[in-house]
Design a protein around this motif. Structure first.
Motif, short mmCIF file in Angstrom:
data_model
loop_
_atom_site.label_atom_id
_atom_site.label_comp_id
_atom_site.label_asym_id
_atom_site.label_seq_id
_atom_site.Cartn_x
_atom_site.Cartn_y
_atom_site.Cartn_z
N ILE A 1 -4.87 -19.16 -39.02
CA ILE A 1 -3.44 -19.38 -38.90
C ILE A 1 -3.08 -20.85 -39.02
O ILE A 1 -3.96 -21.73 -39.02
N ARG A 2 -1.78 -21.08 -39.10
CA ARG A 2 -1.21 -22.42 -38.96
C ARG A 2 -0.13 -22.28 -37.90
O ARG A 2 0.71 -21.38 -37.98
N PHE A 3 -0.13 -23.17 -36.91
CA PHE A 3 0.82 -22.98 -35.80
C PHE A 3 1.48 -24.28 -35.37
O PHE A 3 0.96 -25.38 -35.62
N ASP A 4 2.61 -24.13 -34.70
CA ASP A 4 3.31 -25.23 -34.04
C ASP A 4 3.33 -24.93 -32.55
O ASP A 4 3.56 -23.78 -32.14
N ALA A 5 3.11 -25.94 -31.74
CA ALA A 5 3.11 -25.74 -30.29
C ALA A 5 3.29 -27.09 -29.60
O ALA A 5 3.06 -28.15 -30.19
N VAL A 6 3.66 -27.02 -28.33
CA VAL A 6 3.78 -28.22 -27.49
C VAL A 6 2.95 -28.00 -26.24
O VAL A 6 3.10 -26.98 -25.55
N GLN A 7 2.06 -28.95 -25.96
CA GLN A 7 1.18 -28.84 -24.79
C GLN A 7 1.59 -29.87 -23.74
O GLN A 7 1.61 -31.06 -23.99
N ARG A 8 1.90 -29.35 -22.55
CA ARG A 8 2.27 -30.23 -21.45
C ARG A 8 1.31 -30.09 -20.27
O ARG A 8 1.37 -30.88 -19.35
N GLY A 9 0.46 -29.10 -20.29
CA GLY A 9 -0.52 -28.89 -19.24
C GLY A 9 -1.80 -28.34 -19.85
O GLY A 9 -2.20 -28.74 -20.94
N GLU A 10 -2.41 -27.39 -19.16
CA GLU A 10 -3.65 -26.81 -19.68
C GLU A 10 -3.40 -25.96 -20.91
O GLU A 10 -4.21 -25.92 -21.83
N LEU A 11 -2.24 -25.28 -20.95
CA LEU A 11 -1.91 -24.41 -22.07
C LEU A 11 -0.75 -24.98 -22.87
O LEU A 11 0.11 -25.69 -22.34
N ALA A 12 -0.74 -24.66 -24.17
CA ALA A 12 0.33 -25.10 -25.04
C ALA A 12 1.28 -23.93 -25.29
O ALA A 12 0.85 -22.78 -25.46
#
Length: 255
Positions: free
Chosen positions: A58-69
């Motif tokens: 896949i190709r993905f967009d995400a924002v990580q602020r802690g352990e998980l994005a």
């Protein structure tokens, strides 16, 4: 941290709360990453759910602020391999082993490349045993636990001898007077040299790598083994001939 059009392979996905998924992926830039895919239920979200299946590229967009994005978007870059039977179990093993041993949030470009190659070999129907032994070798190397497969200390491996694999030191020659138990779980020198040269060995030599390699992996996995090993053991008890089982141990040519 922000991920933008990040290439990744999906290792695992499981339901979370009522409409979401917890997804583990292997990325180029950050190694293993945990994602939260919110609100993926419903017909309009079916393409996203399909893109988050194990073995999918896949190709993905995400924002990580802690352990998980937090996942904002993902799209499939190809069709995941359609695997059945032992090949499907091999794919499950590939993902589970990566999930358990690859560190989270640690760039692993070599591991990403090794996973990609193994995935394509599964798709192409190449030898399952050889595909997985090569991946195990490359995984150990990528996470810092690799060793020289062609030497026992400073001595070159003898193709006619047998060797156990010490998880820290690598090949250690097994002497003939040490008993059948040691030799039965040891790899042939020819198999180790073939692995070092990335040249597929003869069937008997390839089979000898399986248990020797499993001992190394079990050491790094700790007391909790792999579910795929348990599944293969269960299948072996039901149909040992179909799985070419040498004995009732939870062990086949695939893992």
């Amino acid at each position: 941290m922000r991920f933008v059009a990040e290439p990744a392979f999906v290792l695992h996905a499981r339901p979370w709360r009522e409409t979401s998924l917890l997804v583990e992926v292997l990325t180029v830039s950050q190694g293993r990453v945990g994602l939260v895919a919110r609100g993926v239920q419903g017909p309009k979200r079916q393409p996203l759910r399909a893109a988050l299946q194990p073995l999918q590229w896949i190709r993905f967009d995400a924002v990580q602020r802690g352990e998980l994005a937090g996942l904002s978007s993902a799209e499939a870059l190809d069709a995941a391999p359609r695997l059945v039977g032992e090949a499907m179990l091999a794919g499950f093993y590939l993902n589970e082993l990566t999930l358990r041993l690859a560190p989270r949030d640690d760039p692993q470009p070599e591991l990403f490349a090794a996973y990609r190659h193994a995935r394509e070999r599964l798709r192409a129907g190449e030898s399952l045993a050889w595909t997985l032994r090569r991946f195990e070798r490359d995984l150990l190397e990528a996470i810092g636990f690799g060793f020289d497969w062609s030497h026992d200390g400073d001595v070159a491996v003898d193709p006619a001898a047998r060797y156990r694999l010490d998880p820290e030191q690598g090949p250690v020659r097994v002497l003939s007077d040490r008993g059948h138990g040691d030799r039965s779980s040891a790899a042939t020198g020819q198999a180790l040299l073939a692995l070092a040269q990335d040249a597929m060995p003869a069937a008997a030599d390839l089979a000898s790598l399986r248990r020797a390699m499993r001992g190394v992996l079990a050491h790094h996995l700790g007391p909790r083994g792999l579910k795929s090993w348990e599944m293969l053991g269960d299948l072996a008890r039901v149909s040992p001939a179909r799985l070419a089982m040498p004995d009732p141990q939870p062990d086949t040519g695939t893992s």
